[in-house]
Scaffold this active site. Structure first.
Site, PDB file in Angstrom:
ATOM      1  N   PRO A  11       0.837  -1.211   0.000  1.00 13.70           N
ATOM      2  CA  PRO A  11       0.000   0.000   0.000  1.00 13.70           C
ATOM      3  C   PRO A  11       0.866   1.254   0.000  1.00 13.70           C
ATOM      4  O   PRO A  11       1.969   1.266   0.564  1.00 13.70           O
ATOM      5  CB  PRO A  11      -0.799  -0.119   1.302  1.00 13.70           C
ATOM      6  CG  PRO A  11      -0.719  -1.565   1.676  1.00 13.70           C
ATOM      7  CD  PRO A  11       0.591  -2.065   1.175  1.00 13.70           C
ATOM      8  N   LYS A  12       0.378   2.298  -0.635  1.00  9.64           N
ATOM      9  CA  LYS A  12       1.065   3.601  -0.626  1.00  9.64           C
ATOM     10  C   LYS A  12       0.434   4.465   0.467  1.00  9.64           C
ATOM     11  O   LYS A  12      -0.695   4.904   0.342  1.00  9.64           O
ATOM     12  CB  LYS A  12       0.952   4.290  -1.984  1.00  9.64           C
ATOM     13  CG  LYS A  12       1.792   5.565  -2.066  1.00  9.64           C
ATOM     14  CD  LYS A  12       1.710   6.200  -3.439  1.00  9.64           C
ATOM     15  CE  LYS A  12       2.650   7.392  -3.529  1.00  9.64           C
ATOM     16  NZ  LYS A  12       2.400   8.409  -2.497  1.00  9.64           N
TER      17      LYS A  12
END
Length: 367
Positions: A31-32
């Protein structure tokens, strides 16, 4: 390994990439996170937090320093993200970047108060050093394995403030995360070549961010810092959307070439109006930020900067590209796409904006 250390960076790509095109060993997806990039240096009780541009963050997050002493390995250097999460009316946790920004304050008393009221967390996603060993030159596959061994206990730590980000080598899983996790306030997905070493200040990672378009009303402009009476230049365009009959400030568009800045200045002169005739004219008397964060108003973040703007008659519509919303505003600077002279400004409202499905941050961290 001692500070300063510049973090490894990412370049934007369109869509979840095919791992085989970037690395023979594949890609690791994660995930960013939408927070403050942070390199953590711990040596016993000594903890230093450094920002993306190597500026110190340590004094602003005393609760994190205490947590890292209790939860992280005795001697380590980690790359990760500082974030603040809060539960919404539906009880689901979501990243709150604006709340995180408020944590950067000059007064120690305010810092200590906010550490209790809006405590931050840290999520680790890369390993630079552990004990006496440097991992910078090792491939990410080895760095991740060592990171999991060192921080694998964090997922089960009750009430801990430090976390280990989840990863997957499956592009299909990354695609699911890209759509699901936005509902928890995350920014997209990052891909790392499994065979690549840690490369400070180099764009060796890939980032896949959300991209959307909206038709917005042009409401004003600010001049560029290099603008002169002999060569006037546009710095940014101020954008708005209608809500309940009132024009609300939604963000800005910038990043024009020097030639385009000059052309825009001359092109927009026919729309210039006195502030008293502008929908935002009522805010000119304020000296502090107002709830709508209208242009021209001051806050403790502006530190006396000239926030004045040239008001324009709200007659023209622009199509812009944006990635995400933060409350009722664009999270980042929007990108100008084209004029929409076929659109009536009053028809440009918030109802056109896509709303991501709500997703609980606890489910993101729980993996």
């Amino acid at each position: 390994m001692l500070p300063p250390v510049l973090p490894m960076l990412a370049k934007a790509v369109s869509g979840v990439p095919d791992p085989a095109k970037y690395d023979a060993q594949g890609l690791s997806f994660e995930p960013k996170w939408d927070g403050f990039r942070c390199i953590v240096f711990r040596d016993g009780d000594e903890v230093e937090l450094a920002s993306r541009n190597t500026k110190p963050l340590t004094r602003y997050f005393p609760e994190l320093v205490a947590a890292m002493r209790a939860e992280l390995p005795e001697r380590c250097v980690l790359d990760g993200e500082i974030f603040v999460a809060q539960a919404g009316a539906d009880g689901k946790g979501r990243l709150q970047f604006e709340v995180l920004q408020e944590r950067i304050h000059p007064a120690a008393s305010r810092i200590n108060l906010l550490a209790e009221q809006t405590p931050a967390d840290f999520v680790a996603f890369d390993l630079l050093a552990l004990g006496d060993e440097s991992y910078v030159d090792r491939p990410f596959a080895e760095r991740r394995a060592a990171l999991e061994e060192a921080l694998g206990h964090l997922g089960a730590a009750t009430g801990g403030r430090c976390h280990l980000t989840r990863t997957s080598t499956d592009p299909a899983v990354a695609e699911e995360w890209f759509h699901q996790f936005e509902g928890a306030g995350l920014d997209g997905v990052v891909a790392k070549p499994l065979s690549a070493p840690y490369a400070p200040n180099a764009r060796t990672m890939l980032k896949i961010k959300h991209e959307r378009t909206a038709d917005v009303v042009l409401a004003g402009f600010r001049e560029h810092k290099t603008s002169t009476p002999e060569n006037p230049l546009i710095g940014s365009l101020l954008l708005g959307l209608y809500d309940g009959g009132e024009l609300q400030h939604i963000g800005v568009s910038a990043s024009f070439t020097a030639q385009r800045r000059a052309e825009l200045w001359h092109e927009l002169q026919s729309l210039v109006v006195p502030i008293e005739e502008h929908p935002w004219g009522r805010w000119q008397e304020f000296l502090v930020a107002n709830p709508g964060r209208q242009p021209g108003t001051q806050s403790r973040w502006s530190q006396g900067k000239d926030l004045s703007f040239t008001p324009l008659r709200p007659d023209r519509v622009i199509e812009v590209k944006y990635d995400a919303m933060e409350g009722r505003r664009f999270r980042h600077t929007a990108h100008f796409k084209r004029w929409r002279d076929d659109r009536d400004p009053e028809s440009c409202g918030y109802d056109q904006l896509e709303q991501p499905v709500r997703y609980d941050l606890a489910d993101v961290l729980g993996g």
